[in-house]
Motif scaffolding. Structure first.
Motif, mmCIF file in Angstrom:
data_model
loop_
_atom_site.group_PDB
_atom_site.id
_atom_site.type_symbol
_atom_site.label_atom_id
_atom_site.label_comp_id
_atom_site.label_asym_id
_atom_site.label_seq_id
_atom_site.Cartn_x
_atom_site.Cartn_y
_atom_site.Cartn_z
ATOM 1 N N ARG A 279 13.428 -80.176 -26.429
ATOM 2 C CA ARG A 279 13.755 -78.824 -25.972
ATOM 3 C C ARG A 279 12.542 -78.212 -25.303
ATOM 4 O O ARG A 279 11.408 -78.599 -25.575
ATOM 5 C CB ARG A 279 14.090 -77.917 -27.168
ATOM 6 N N CYS A 280 12.801 -77.184 -24.530
ATOM 7 C CA CYS A 280 11.697 -76.422 -23.946
ATOM 8 C C CYS A 280 11.006 -75.636 -25.070
ATOM 9 O O CYS A 280 11.665 -74.983 -25.877
ATOM 10 C CB CYS A 280 12.237 -75.462 -22.886
ATOM 11 N N SER A 281 9.687 -75.712 -25.140
ATOM 12 C CA SER A 281 8.976 -75.045 -26.244
ATOM 13 C C SER A 281 8.929 -73.525 -26.060
ATOM 14 O O SER A 281 8.628 -72.793 -26.992
ATOM 15 C CB SER A 281 7.556 -75.598 -26.374
ATOM 16 N N ALA A 282 9.233 -73.032 -24.848
ATOM 17 C CA ALA A 282 9.195 -71.581 -24.614
ATOM 18 C C ALA A 282 10.556 -70.945 -24.861
ATOM 19 O O ALA A 282 10.680 -69.979 -25.612
ATOM 20 C CB ALA A 282 8.713 -71.284 -23.212
ATOM 21 N N CYS A 283 11.625 -71.486 -24.229
ATOM 22 C CA CYS A 283 12.926 -70.813 -24.335
ATOM 23 C C CYS A 283 13.917 -71.560 -25.218
ATOM 24 O O CYS A 283 14.982 -71.049 -25.541
ATOM 25 C CB CYS A 283 13.523 -70.594 -22.937
ATOM 26 N N GLY A 284 13.577 -72.789 -25.620
ATOM 27 C CA GLY A 284 14.459 -73.532 -26.519
ATOM 28 C C GLY A 284 15.592 -74.250 -25.806
ATOM 29 O O GLY A 284 16.436 -74.896 -26.444
ATOM 30 N N GLU B 64 10.172 -80.781 -18.154
ATOM 31 C CA GLU B 64 10.328 -79.683 -17.203
ATOM 32 C C GLU B 64 11.623 -78.959 -17.557
ATOM 33 O O GLU B 64 12.693 -79.565 -17.658
ATOM 34 C CB GLU B 64 10.401 -80.224 -15.766
ATOM 35 N N CYS B 65 11.514 -77.649 -17.759
ATOM 36 C CA CYS B 65 12.669 -76.858 -18.167
ATOM 37 C C CYS B 65 13.332 -76.269 -16.920
ATOM 38 O O CYS B 65 12.655 -75.635 -16.097
ATOM 39 C CB CYS B 65 12.214 -75.747 -19.117
ATOM 40 N N SER B 66 14.624 -76.479 -16.809
ATOM 41 C CA SER B 66 15.295 -75.958 -15.609
ATOM 42 C C SER B 66 15.476 -74.440 -15.689
ATOM 43 O O SER B 66 15.557 -73.759 -14.675
ATOM 44 C CB SER B 66 16.640 -76.653 -15.395
ATOM 45 N N ALA B 67 15.504 -73.907 -16.904
ATOM 46 C CA ALA B 67 15.608 -72.446 -17.045
ATOM 47 C C ALA B 67 14.287 -71.752 -16.706
ATOM 48 O O ALA B 67 14.253 -70.765 -15.970
ATOM 49 C CB ALA B 67 16.042 -72.094 -18.471
ATOM 50 N N CYS B 68 13.193 -72.270 -17.254
ATOM 51 C CA CYS B 68 11.876 -71.654 -17.019
ATOM 52 C C CYS B 68 11.230 -72.161 -15.724
ATOM 53 O O CYS B 68 10.343 -71.509 -15.183
ATOM 54 C CB CYS B 68 10.897 -71.957 -18.152
ATOM 55 N N GLY B 69 11.600 -73.361 -15.323
ATOM 56 C CA GLY B 69 11.001 -73.959 -14.135
ATOM 57 C C GLY B 69 9.563 -74.403 -14.364
ATOM 58 O O GLY B 69 8.805 -74.591 -13.416
ATOM 59 N N VAL C 156 6.631 -76.983 -16.604
ATOM 60 C CA VAL C 156 6.452 -78.220 -17.371
ATOM 61 C C VAL C 156 5.608 -77.907 -18.608
ATOM 62 O O VAL C 156 4.544 -77.297 -18.505
ATOM 63 C CB VAL C 156 5.755 -79.299 -16.514
ATOM 64 N N ARG C 157 6.133 -78.298 -19.780
ATOM 65 C CA ARG C 157 5.404 -78.021 -21.029
ATOM 66 C C ARG C 157 5.532 -79.176 -22.002
ATOM 67 O O ARG C 157 6.470 -79.950 -21.922
ATOM 68 C CB ARG C 157 6.005 -76.779 -21.723
ATOM 69 N N GLN C 158 4.570 -79.205 -22.970
ATOM 70 C CA GLN C 158 4.730 -80.137 -24.084
ATOM 71 C C GLN C 158 5.769 -79.559 -25.043
ATOM 72 O O GLN C 158 5.837 -78.343 -25.205
ATOM 73 C CB GLN C 158 3.409 -80.286 -24.849
HETATM 74 ZN ZN ZN Z 1 12.398 -73.026 -20.909
#
Ligand code: ZN
Length: 404
Positions: A39-44, A78-83, A85-87
């Motif tokens: 999952r994206c670590s920022a928005c889930g 890479e999160c498509s919602a946030c755009g 790239v994160r661990q």
């Molecule tokens: Zn995200």
């Protein structure tokens, strides 16, 4: 190795077990995260595209005397919602830490009965790493103590480190807990305290302090309703210093070898309360001999013993009569240190008598000061000022072995 052992023994859940290696007496477990589980670590969001990984190694709980580490390639997505790239998140370790949470918990448990040095040696890691674990734990628990309940406080300065560096300590006299540690001494050191005190809604009724005047104006300005008490602990301390000065002068002036010999080693006897003199060591006899030899020392000693009665009067009226009488006798003594003491007490008369309005003293501060002194003597004592301050804030409550 199974995933359930990873969980139950090492506190790591939700990963696949890959392999175990043994090198240099160390056990290294490699684990991996299911790529479908990222999952994206920022928005889930689960709507992510894999962008490789970053391999990291975490120190984990030892197996007997063997140290263990966990190696995890942390997926980057890479999160498509946030755009962006994160661990992905690593739930078994705190951000930017090279050890697992269960390792941290274990170290904290050991710190309850071992010094940082001992724990570091036992777990085969550096002193700084264990210190960091303890520092973060102390910070979480003690960095911002609640102030709302404060009624009676004591404010005092303590010398730390070399070259006259000071810290200012505020103590809750009802619980004995240190509630603030400021840098330096005097009014400036207290500024952050007032800033935190104001929104707390605390109603401080009385403040105990010494007669130096370092904090008096600041307290008057910030706590208009509070009674200031120049407390017994500091008055006695000041008098003892004067008495030591007098004895030293007399010793220096003594011309006869015999007189010198009698005065020598009497410093502690002079400072002791009369009832605490040790009969078996003939302390009473030795003190008597020294006093017989020198009239001014005898006068100073008896006035010191007598001044203690100021705090044992049945009420303010008696205390006032007693204090004024004492000041007159000290003035009339013709002895310089006593006259100085009389002058100081006369100048602080109302703050001394305030004891009979609110019976507080910085007495509990003495025990805390002694503990701080012990901490200071440790090799690492003051190198990290913030850590040192946290340890002072924790002194009253913590079960950690704070020295070492
Ligand atoms: Zn995200």
């Amino acid at each position: 190795m199974s995933t359930s052992l990873l969980y139950h023994a090492f506190g790591i859940r939700g990963y696949d077990y890959v392999r175990t290696e043994y090198s240099d007496g160390q056990v290294i477990f490699t684990i991996a995260q299911d790529p479908h589980d990222c999952r994206c670590s920022a928005c889930g969001s689960r709507d992510v595209i894999s962008r490789g990984h970053v391999e990291r190694q975490f120190r984990s709980l030892p197996i007997g005397s063997r140290t263990t580490s966990v190696v995890l390639p942390i997926p980057r997505v890479e999160c498509s919602a946030c755009g962006a790239v994160r661990q992905v998140k690593v739930p078994f370790a705190d951000p930017r830490r090279s050890y697992t949470k269960s390792f941290q918990r274990y170290a904290l448990e050991l710190l309850l009965c071992m010094t940082i040095q001992d724990v570091a040696r036992h777990l085969d890691v550096g002193w700084d790493l264990i210190k960091d674990i303890q520092k973060r734990d102390l910070s979480r628990r003690y960095a911002k103590p609640k102030l709302k309940h404060l009624r009676h406080i004591a404010i005092d300065e303590i010398a730390v480190g070399k070259g006259h560096r000071y810290l200012t300590v505020v103590m809750d006299l009802e619980s004995g807990a240190v509630v603030f540690v400021g840098d330096g001494k005097g009014a400036d050191a207290l500024k952050p305290f007032w800033k935190r005190l104001r929104p707390s809604g605390a109603k401080i009724e009385a403040v105990a302090m010494d007669m130096s005047g370092a904090y008096q104006a600041a307290v008057r300005a910030n706590l208009r309703e509070a009674v200031i008490v120049f407390d017994r602990f500091h008055v006695v301390k000041l008098f003892n210093e004067k008495l030591s000065d007098l004895r030293r002068d007399l010793y220096r002036e003594a011309t006869e070898v015999q007189h010198k010999a009698v005065l020598k080693g009497t410093r502690w006897l002079l400072l002791k309360n009369a009832e605490n003199l040790d009969e078996e060591k003939d302390e009473k006899g030795r003190l008597k001999e020294a006093l017989k030899l020198n009239e001014s020392l005898a006068t100073a000693y008896y006035l010191k013993e007598d001044l203690r009665r100021f705090w044992e009067q049945p009420g303010k009226r008696f205390a006032t009569t007693f204090l004024d009488g004492w000041i007159r006798r000290a003035e009339a003594s013709g002895i310089k240190v006593l006259q100085q003491m009389a002058k100081t007490l006369a100048a602080h008369r109302s703050g001394l008598l305030a004891y009979y309005d609110v019976m507080i003293s910085s007495g509990p501060m003495e025990g805390t000061n002694n503990k701080i002194k012990t901490m200071k003597r440790q090799a690492y004592g003051f190198r990290d000022r913030e850590f040192f301050k946290l340890k002072i804030l924790a002194i009253h409550e913590t079960k950690y072995a704070l020295v070492g």
